[in-house]
Design an enzyme around this catalytic site. Structure first.
Site, PDB file in Angstrom:
ATOM      1  N   LYS A  22     -23.160  23.872  15.285  1.00  0.00           N
ATOM      2  CA  LYS A  22     -23.231  22.609  16.037  1.00  0.00           C
ATOM      3  C   LYS A  22     -24.631  22.008  15.960  1.00  0.00           C
ATOM      4  CE  LYS A  22     -23.721  22.814  20.753  1.00  0.00           C
ATOM      5  NZ  LYS A  22     -24.941  22.107  21.200  1.00  0.00           N
ATOM      6  N   ASN A  23     -25.627  22.833  16.230  1.00  0.00           N
ATOM      7  CA  ASN A  23     -26.977  22.287  16.345  1.00  0.00           C
ATOM      8  C   ASN A  23     -27.630  21.991  14.995  1.00  0.00           C
ATOM      9  OD1 ASN A  23     -26.724  22.179  19.057  1.00  0.00           O
ATOM     10  ND2 ASN A  23     -27.850  24.083  19.478  1.00  0.00           N
ATOM     11  N   ARG A  92     -26.810  15.103  24.718  1.00  0.00           N
ATOM     12  CA  ARG A  92     -28.278  15.181  24.670  1.00  0.00           C
ATOM     13  C   ARG A  92     -28.824  14.813  23.284  1.00  0.00           C
ATOM     14  NH1 ARG A  92     -33.473  15.926  26.957  1.00  0.00           N
ATOM     15  NH2 ARG A  92     -34.710  17.117  25.494  1.00  0.00           N
ATOM     16  N   CYS A 116     -25.654  18.743  28.730  1.00  0.00           N
ATOM     17  CA  CYS A 116     -25.502  19.815  29.718  1.00  0.00           C
ATOM     18  C   CYS A 116     -26.567  19.710  30.804  1.00  0.00           C
ATOM     19  CB  CYS A 116     -25.707  21.173  29.049  1.00  0.00           C
ATOM     20  SG  CYS A 116     -24.278  21.855  28.271  1.00  0.00           S
ATOM     21  N   ARG A 123     -32.919  16.164  31.666  1.00  0.00           N
ATOM     22  CA  ARG A 123     -33.740  16.928  30.709  1.00  0.00           C
ATOM     23  C   ARG A 123     -34.749  15.965  30.087  1.00  0.00           C
ATOM     24  NH1 ARG A 123     -29.209  19.889  27.368  1.00  0.00           N
ATOM     25  NH2 ARG A 123     -30.865  20.641  26.003  1.00  0.00           N
ATOM     26  N   PRO A 124     -36.046  16.338  30.074  1.00  0.00           N
ATOM     27  CA  PRO A 124     -37.096  15.385  29.682  1.00  0.00           C
ATOM     28  C   PRO A 124     -37.073  15.014  28.205  1.00  0.00           C
ATOM     29  CG  PRO A 124     -38.015  17.571  30.019  1.00  0.00           C
ATOM     30  CD  PRO A 124     -36.582  17.665  30.425  1.00  0.00           C
ATOM     31  N   ILE A 125     -37.633  13.823  27.897  1.00  0.00           N
ATOM     32  CA  ILE A 125     -37.776  13.414  26.492  1.00  0.00           C
ATOM     33  C   ILE A 125     -39.229  12.990  26.208  1.00  0.00           C
ATOM     34  CG2 ILE A 125     -35.347  12.755  26.182  1.00  0.00           C
ATOM     35  CD1 ILE A 125     -36.303   9.789  26.425  1.00  0.00           C
ATOM     36  N   ASP A 126     -40.148  13.426  27.099  1.00  0.00           N
ATOM     37  CA  ASP A 126     -41.543  13.012  26.955  1.00  0.00           C
ATOM     38  C   ASP A 126     -42.134  13.359  25.586  1.00  0.00           C
ATOM     39  OD1 ASP A 126     -41.048  15.615  28.134  1.00  0.00           O
ATOM     40  OD2 ASP A 126     -43.216  15.871  28.222  1.00  0.00           O
ATOM     41  N   LEU A 127     -41.743  14.523  25.042  1.00  0.00           N
ATOM     42  CA  LEU A 127     -42.320  14.941  23.754  1.00  0.00           C
ATOM     43  C   LEU A 127     -41.879  14.010  22.632  1.00  0.00           C
ATOM     44  CD1 LEU A 127     -41.664  18.797  24.116  1.00  0.00           C
ATOM     45  CD2 LEU A 127     -43.785  17.585  24.622  1.00  0.00           C
ATOM     46  N   ASP A 306     -29.393  30.214  24.581  1.00  0.00           N
ATOM     47  CA  ASP A 306     -27.959  29.917  24.465  1.00  0.00           C
ATOM     48  C   ASP A 306     -27.088  31.177  24.501  1.00  0.00           C
ATOM     49  OD1 ASP A 306     -28.667  27.275  24.293  1.00  0.00           O
ATOM     50  OD2 ASP A 306     -28.505  27.171  22.113  1.00  0.00           O
ATOM     51  N   ILE A 328     -36.501  29.278  29.424  1.00  0.00           N
ATOM     52  CA  ILE A 328     -36.427  27.912  28.872  1.00  0.00           C
ATOM     53  C   ILE A 328     -35.868  26.891  29.872  1.00  0.00           C
ATOM     54  CG2 ILE A 328     -35.686  26.545  26.838  1.00  0.00           C
ATOM     55  CD1 ILE A 328     -37.131  28.982  25.810  1.00  0.00           C
ATOM     56  N   ARG A 399     -16.949  21.322  23.611  1.00  0.00           N
ATOM     57  CA  ARG A 399     -18.114  20.644  23.046  1.00  0.00           C
ATOM     58  C   ARG A 399     -18.726  21.464  21.917  1.00  0.00           C
ATOM     59  NH1 ARG A 399     -22.305  20.416  26.995  1.00  0.00           N
ATOM     60  NH2 ARG A 399     -23.417  19.938  25.091  1.00  0.00           N
TER      61      ARG A 399
END
Ligand code: EPU
Length: 420
Positions: A22-23, A92, A116, A123-127, A306, A328, A399
């Site tokens: 998936k990833n 995500r 999720c 869940r942050p996206i600052d990076l 995971d 994490i 999913r």
């Protein structure tokens, strides 16, 4: 709404095949945006997160054809440069589409991605945003959406204060068409990142160091497209290995790459679970006794977050006390409450640590899948439990695991899909 009904105390045998990761697919689909040419993706899994990604890609103008496990994607013309909330809010990895779209169109509007609920708040996206800025883009944040603009992307340096898988991949895809050299430090090292970099390099990119903490990208003018075979899903491999171990069964896992779950296999050995392995198969042997062993989740090649939830289920069957340290994500241990309802002896010390005392008998209950990995963990617990378990909200499991009930039935899990 559908649910799984599982009658427990299952003893398993036979072979179960692993699907494409998936990833890895969730990154190669956005990479298709980088070129006008057709990309052919093989070993394509049929799972809900991927359906959401192809819906989003079609909305951006992609022509997608699916023939069994081969998917072709052509985006000769990008129709729009905004990610609509009706698609992007559903997963995500929608954030992965922003970088390539920015590189091709110079401007992207997008909402905060969904997915999720496993970290505090959103869940942050600052990076990601800082990464775009390091390549010369302007980022505008509004209440409901972000706008990222760059007339021209230029190479830059970026240090990841937190090692991030998708953050690293996003920077790879954004920087390859930028002018000049980009250096990324403290990068994530997951196999899916290496695969993505290899594919991009085969098609004209100049990326060095993927799979190490420092990656250098020399910008190129054009990326072509080609063929890409999705690697076996290492989390699915590990999930099946833990299922075999927890049910004390002999289970052979095929079409997998055991090298990519070295951390889990090392831990399994320490718990007393024996196995044989080849290049693309793994045979879990029935354990007479499982011994408790502490884990601490870690970026690759450490113990994957995971696999933490399935492993926690295994520890309910182990003799002794195991400390599960989830580094994490701070909501990924909350599902242990469901295992307690099933009869497990688990004490949450804080959001990041739980103590599992085993072994305990588990009993069937009516439960709801909170997220993808906790959902499959409950299915494993149900396969061990005495009596019947109902698991609701199984969209979460669909999913990431293709037709899981059919594949689990074939090795002896008494599981059925029913309407709620
Ligand atoms: N983080 C930030 N800021 C960011 C991005 C991440 O602080 O901008 C933090 C996260 O909150 C987390 C840590 O960095 O604490 C690591 O998160 P990472 O960014 O590596 O996670 P991700 O890239 O969003 C991928 C997988 C996840 C997997 C993690 C960790 C994909 C699409 N997702 O997520 O997979 O858990 O890496 O290995 O590749 C799953 O498949 O169930 C799943 C959640």
């Amino acid at each position: 709404m559908e649910k799984f009904v599982i009658n427990g105390k299952n003893s398993l045998s036979g072979e179960i095949e692993v699907r494409g990761a998936k990833n890895a697919v969730l990154k190669i689909l956005p990479a298709a945006l980088l070129s006008k040419e057709t990309i052919t993706i093989k070993n394509f899994p049929h799972i809900e997160d991927i359906n959401r990604a192809t819906d989003l890609l079609k909305d951006l103008g992609a022509k997608i054809e699916l023939d069994g496990r081969t998917c072709t994607v052509t985006i000769s013309k990008i129709k729009k440069s905004s990610l609509e909330p009706e698609f992007a809010n559903k997963f995500r990895a929608s954030i992965m589409f922003v970088g390539p779209l920015l590189a091709r169109t110079g401007e992207v509007k997008f909402p905060h991605p969904g997915g999720c609920v496993i970290g505090a708040g959103k869940r942050p996206i600052d990076l990601f945003l800082e990464g775009f800025e390091a390549l010369g883009a302007d980022v505008e944040e509004n209440d409901d959406y972000y706008v990222v603009k760059a007339k021209k992307l230029t190479g830059g340096d970026y240090f990841f204060t937190t090692s991030s898988v998708t953050g690293t991949e996003s920077m790879l895809m954004t920087a390859i068409l930028a002018e000049g050299v980009t250096t990324l430090k403290n990068c994530a090292m997951e196999p899916e990142i290496v695969e993505l970099a290899n594919y991009l390099n085969e098609n004209g990119a100049k990326i060095q160091g993927a799979g190490t903490p420092t990656i250098t990208i020399r910008g190129v003018k054009k990326i072509s497209a080609g063929e890409y075979t999705i690697i076996p899903d290492r989390i699915e491999t590990g999930t099946f290995a833990i299922l075999g171990a927890a049910t004390k069964s002999e289970l052979t896992i095929t079409k997998c790459n055991p090298d990519n779950i070295e951390s889990l296999l090392t831990v399994l050995k320490k718990t007393g679970v024996a196995f044989d392995r080849g290049l693309d198969w793994l045979k879990i042997k029935p354990a007479k006794k499982i011994t408790a062993y502490d884990i601490k989740t870690h970026e690759y090649p450490g113990f994957p977050t995971d696999l933490q939830s399935p492993y926690t289920v295994l520890m309910t069957q182990a003799e002794g006390r195991a400390i599960i340290h989830e580094v994490i994500y701070d909501r990924r241990l909350l599902f242990t409450d469901m295992l307690v309802q099933m009869g497990a002896d688990i004490i949450m010390c804080d959001p990041h640590r739980a103590v599992v005392n085993g072994p305990t008998e588990l009993y069937g209950r009516k439960l709801t899948s909170p997220d993808l990995r906790a959902g499959i963990a409950i299915v494993i617990a149900a396969a061990i439990a005495d009596g019947q378990t109902e698991v609701g909200n199984i969209y979460q499991i669909d999913r990431g695991y293709e037709k899981i009930e059919e594949r689990l039935q074939s090795v002896g899990v008494q599981i059925k899909r029913e309407n709620e």
